[in-house]
Scaffold this active site. Structure first.
Site, PDB file in Angstrom:
ATOM      1  N   GLY A 210       0.808  -1.218   0.000  1.00 39.74           N
ATOM      2  CA  GLY A 210       0.000   0.000   0.000  1.00 39.74           C
ATOM      3  C   GLY A 210       0.839   1.265   0.000  1.00 39.74           C
ATOM      4  O   GLY A 210       1.906   1.323   0.620  1.00 39.74           O
TER       5      GLY A 210
ATOM      6  N   ARG B 124      -3.075   8.505   2.626  1.00 43.83           N
ATOM      7  CA  ARG B 124      -3.639   9.306   3.712  1.00 43.83           C
ATOM      8  C   ARG B 124      -2.595   9.729   4.739  1.00 43.83           C
ATOM      9  O   ARG B 124      -2.852  10.596   5.566  1.00 43.83           O
ATOM     10  CB  ARG B 124      -4.772   8.535   4.403  1.00 43.83           C
ATOM     11  CG  ARG B 124      -6.088   8.562   3.628  1.00 43.83           C
ATOM     12  CD  ARG B 124      -7.191   7.871   4.385  1.00 43.83           C
ATOM     13  NE  ARG B 124      -7.104   6.425   4.276  1.00 43.83           N
ATOM     14  CZ  ARG B 124      -7.827   5.580   5.004  1.00 43.83           C
ATOM     15  NH1 ARG B 124      -8.659   6.047   5.920  1.00 43.83           N
ATOM     16  NH2 ARG B 124      -7.713   4.281   4.839  1.00 43.83           N
TER      17      ARG B 124
ATOM     18  N   ASP C   9       0.398  -3.380   7.868  1.00 45.64           N
ATOM     19  CA  ASP C   9       0.254  -2.054   8.491  1.00 45.64           C
ATOM     20  C   ASP C   9      -0.371  -2.131   9.887  1.00 45.64           C
ATOM     21  O   ASP C   9      -1.039  -1.211  10.335  1.00 45.64           O
ATOM     22  CB  ASP C   9      -0.570  -1.124   7.595  1.00 45.64           C
ATOM     23  CG  ASP C   9      -1.957  -1.679   7.274  1.00 45.64           C
ATOM     24  OD1 ASP C   9      -2.290  -2.798   7.722  1.00 45.64           O
ATOM     25  OD2 ASP C   9      -2.718  -0.987   6.559  1.00 45.64           O
TER      26      ASP C   9
ATOM     27  N   GLU D 218     -16.941  -7.032   2.813  1.00 41.59           N
ATOM     28  CA  GLU D 218     -16.358  -5.690   2.887  1.00 41.59           C
ATOM     29  C   GLU D 218     -17.469  -4.677   3.170  1.00 41.59           C
ATOM     30  O   GLU D 218     -18.609  -4.838   2.721  1.00 41.59           O
ATOM     31  CB  GLU D 218     -15.645  -5.346   1.586  1.00 41.59           C
ATOM     32  CG  GLU D 218     -14.430  -6.206   1.302  1.00 41.59           C
ATOM     33  CD  GLU D 218     -13.331  -6.033   2.333  1.00 41.59           C
ATOM     34  OE1 GLU D 218     -13.213  -4.916   2.894  1.00 41.59           O
ATOM     35  OE2 GLU D 218     -12.591  -6.999   2.584  1.00 41.59           O
TER      36      GLU D 218
ATOM     37  N   ASN E 139      -3.503   3.986   8.929  1.00 50.90           N
ATOM     38  CA  ASN E 139      -3.734   4.532   7.599  1.00 50.90           C
ATOM     39  C   ASN E 139      -3.491   6.034   7.511  1.00 50.90           C
ATOM     40  O   ASN E 139      -3.396   6.573   6.419  1.00 50.90           O
ATOM     41  CB  ASN E 139      -5.173   4.231   7.154  1.00 50.90           C
ATOM     42  CG  ASN E 139      -5.389   2.757   6.909  1.00 50.90           C
ATOM     43  OD1 ASN E 139      -4.770   2.161   6.032  1.00 50.90           O
ATOM     44  ND2 ASN E 139      -6.257   2.144   7.701  1.00 50.90           N
TER      45      ASN E 139
ATOM     46  N   ARG F  96      23.926  10.205  24.486  1.00 48.62           N
ATOM     47  CA  ARG F  96      23.861   9.952  23.052  1.00 48.62           C
ATOM     48  C   ARG F  96      24.491   8.600  22.720  1.00 48.62           C
ATOM     49  O   ARG F  96      25.092   7.947  23.589  1.00 48.62           O
ATOM     50  CB  ARG F  96      24.553  11.090  22.312  1.00 48.62           C
ATOM     51  CG  ARG F  96      23.802  12.426  22.406  1.00 48.62           C
ATOM     52  CD  ARG F  96      24.611  13.569  21.864  1.00 48.62           C
ATOM     53  NE  ARG F  96      24.967  13.370  20.463  1.00 48.62           N
ATOM     54  CZ  ARG F  96      25.865  14.115  19.818  1.00 48.62           C
ATOM     55  NH1 ARG F  96      26.515  15.084  20.462  1.00 48.62           N
ATOM     56  NH2 ARG F  96      26.130  13.880  18.555  1.00 48.62           N
TER      57      ARG F  96
ATOM     58  N   TYR G 272      30.083  18.661  28.733  1.00 50.14           N
ATOM     59  CA  TYR G 272      30.012  17.827  27.533  1.00 50.14           C
ATOM     60  C   TYR G 272      31.194  16.868  27.549  1.00 50.14           C
ATOM     61  O   TYR G 272      32.358  17.295  27.602  1.00 50.14           O
ATOM     62  CB  TYR G 272      30.034  18.665  26.262  1.00 50.14           C
ATOM     63  CG  TYR G 272      30.181  17.814  25.015  1.00 50.14           C
ATOM     64  CD1 TYR G 272      29.143  16.978  24.610  1.00 50.14           C
ATOM     65  CD2 TYR G 272      31.357  17.807  24.275  1.00 50.14           C
ATOM     66  CE1 TYR G 272      29.267  16.169  23.491  1.00 50.14           C
ATOM     67  CE2 TYR G 272      31.494  16.995  23.158  1.00 50.14           C
ATOM     68  CZ  TYR G 272      30.448  16.177  22.769  1.00 50.14           C
ATOM     69  OH  TYR G 272      30.582  15.375  21.682  1.00 50.14           O
TER      70      TYR G 272
ATOM     71  N   ASN H 248      36.481  17.643  21.181  1.00 52.52           N
ATOM     72  CA  ASN H 248      36.811  16.429  20.433  1.00 52.52           C
ATOM     73  C   ASN H 248      36.857  16.626  18.923  1.00 52.52           C
ATOM     74  O   ASN H 248      37.285  15.724  18.201  1.00 52.52           O
ATOM     75  CB  ASN H 248      35.809  15.326  20.770  1.00 52.52           C
ATOM     76  CG  ASN H 248      34.374  15.729  20.459  1.00 52.52           C
ATOM     77  OD1 ASN H 248      34.013  16.899  20.583  1.00 52.52           O
ATOM     78  ND2 ASN H 248      33.550  14.774  20.077  1.00 52.52           N
TER      79      ASN H 248
ATOM     80  N   SER I 296      40.959  24.668  37.949  1.00 53.26           N
ATOM     81  CA  SER I 296      39.752  25.247  37.335  1.00 53.26           C
ATOM     82  C   SER I 296      40.121  26.263  36.268  1.00 53.26           C
ATOM     83  O   SER I 296      41.090  27.020  36.414  1.00 53.26           O
ATOM     84  CB  SER I 296      38.902  25.923  38.413  1.00 53.26           C
ATOM     85  OG  SER I 296      38.432  24.976  39.338  1.00 53.26           O
TER      86      SER I 296
END
Length: 453
Positions: A12, A16, A106, A156, A228, A317, A350, A370, A407
């Site tokens: 299909g 839609r 589906d 149907e 759908n 991540r 980070y 990096n 620091s």
């Protein structure tokens, strides 16, 4: 176990959906719809799988090959109905033994036991069996015309009479046959209906005309939801999330506010994990026992060790590996890095492409630099290292065990074991100059607007 061939209909276009992406490639829980269906077929014991895709759907082929290596793939160039699509898989079914089940591609929430519900009817002696369900609103669905335990026909909606449209039991998404019955009946389906298409469901009526025994099974409506359009996609996602939340809690996970925790298809959480509100688990996440994921975190492709604490407002991540008892705090992002046992990075940092040894402390505002504009480089930090706040570690660089970074340092060279590294401009105090500076700034602010100063 009786040999089972699953034919998955996925040709299909999904107009839609209003998307350039084929409908079956839209995702539920981070996994394409077609992959969910293929997983259900395998869980039901299908030893062979055939998938019918639409013309030119190379991306669907790729998804099928990834989800079910070895599956046979066939193309329906012109969309002439479900029976026509199934017929195109002839090389798969013409010599099949045992049972054949046709499944719609589906239906992302379909599960192996739904397919087994109809194949077990075959094993119990019927020649064909249909999966049905009772939706709240049956409009648009094919109706199951039954008599006791027998299924007489599937009508149907567009072809159903007004009386038939009052039936609540509807066509779901799986239809099973003994292989020999399937081969005989698939050739007899015609397109004599309002739509001018070849319906796989017509095989039920053909089976009854041949005096065969046709049965049916009933599935939970939430397990046979079709997609759908975008609204149905969102509805299916909601049902999937509810399923995953219940599964997590049943396995010993505490969800503080279940409705705000979002899971992917492969999320793995150990016993006594606590998940606070607003957490999103993208694909590829494992959290070991006793860990806490605090509010509003996003995790993807990450592994969190036992007893670790993540967040709030942290981002892990792909490639993040967090050791047991480590703390990754608020507004800290970790990517492609191995964080050792007991490490603490509690604030605003980070850590990318790095290895951090056990019990190291990473101060607020620290970043690993990096990327040099061309390639990525790795930072290696030993055990029991202290990284002072607001430090920048310029990769490639190594900081050995026990080192101390002052620091505000910008570290561009390796630091030896136990060394103190200070890499910042020397502070200069100008005695008595504070009042002079304030007076100067005050006069500057008093100048007319538009004047340069």
């Amino acid at each position: 176990m009786t040999d089972l061939l699953a034919i998955v209909l996925a040709a299909g276009e999904g107009t839609r959906m209003k998307s350039v992406r084929p409908k079956v490639l839209h995702e539920i829980g981070g996994l394409p719809i077609i992959a969910h269906v293929l997983g259900a077929a395998r869980a039901a014991g299908a030893r062979k799988i055939a998938v019918v895709v639409g013309r030119g759907q190379a991306t669907v082929r790729e998804a099928v090959e990834a989800a079910a290596p070895g599956a046979m793939i066939f193309e329906q160039a012109a969309r002439r109905g479900t029976a026509d699509a199934a017929k195109l898989a002839r090389p798969a079914w013409e010599k099949a033994e045992g049972n054949v089940v046709v499944v719609y591609g589906d239906h992302p929430l379909l599960r192996g036991h739904n397919i087994k519900a109809v194949t077990e009817k075959l094993d119990a002696g019927v020649d064909a069996a249909m999966l049905g369900f009772e939706p709240k609103d049956p409009t648009g669905y094919g109706r199951l015309i039954t008599e006791g335990d027998r299924l007489l026909a599937i009508r149907e909606h567009s072809d159903a009479s007004e009386d038939e449209r009052q039936i609540l039991l509807c066509n779901a998404c799986a239809l099973a046959f003994r292989a020999g019955v399937f081969r005989d009946l698939i050739e007899k389906v015609t397109d004599r209906n309002e739509q001018g298409e070849f319906y796989i469901t017509d095989m039920v009526e053909l089976a009854n005309q041949a005096k065969l025994n046709v049965g049916y099974a009933v599935a939970d409506a939430d397990e046979v939801v079709g997609v759908n359009d975008r609204a149905q996609l969102a509805h299916a996602e909601g049902l999937f999330q509810r399923r995953m939340r219940h599964r997590a809690m049943a396995s010993g996970v505490t969800l503080i506010d279940p409705k705000t925790a979002y899971f992917s298809f492969d999320t793995r959480l150990g016993e006594d994990v606590t998940v606070e509100p607003g957490v999103f688990f993208a694909p590829g996440v494992t959290v070991e026992a006793g860990a806490t994921i605090r509010a509003h975190c996003h995790l993807e492709g990450a592994h969190v060790g036992k007893g670790a604490v993540i967040g709030p407002f942290a981002r892990l991540r792909p490639g993040a590996r967090i050791g047991a008892g480590a703390h990754i705090g608020n507004y800290v992002e970790v990517k492609n890095s191995v964080i050792g046992e007991g490490v603490k990075a509690n604030h605003l940092g980070y850590i990318g492409d790095a290895d951090v040894g056990a019990h190291t402390n990473i101060g607020a505002g620290t970043i690993t630099c990096n990327f040099d504009g061309v390639g990525k480089h790795r930072t290696v930090i030993g055990a029991n290292v202290f990284i002072g706040s607001n430090s920048a570690l310029v990769a490639p660089v190594k900081i050995a065990d026990g080192a101390y970074i002052a620091s505000g340092s910008v570290i561009t060279e390796d630091v030896g074991p136990g060394d103190l590294a200070i890499a910042r401009g020397r502070q200069v105090n100008k005695k008595g100059r504070a009042k002079e500076l304030r007076d100067k700034l005050g006069k500057s602010k008093g100048k007319p607007k538009g004047k340069s100063h």
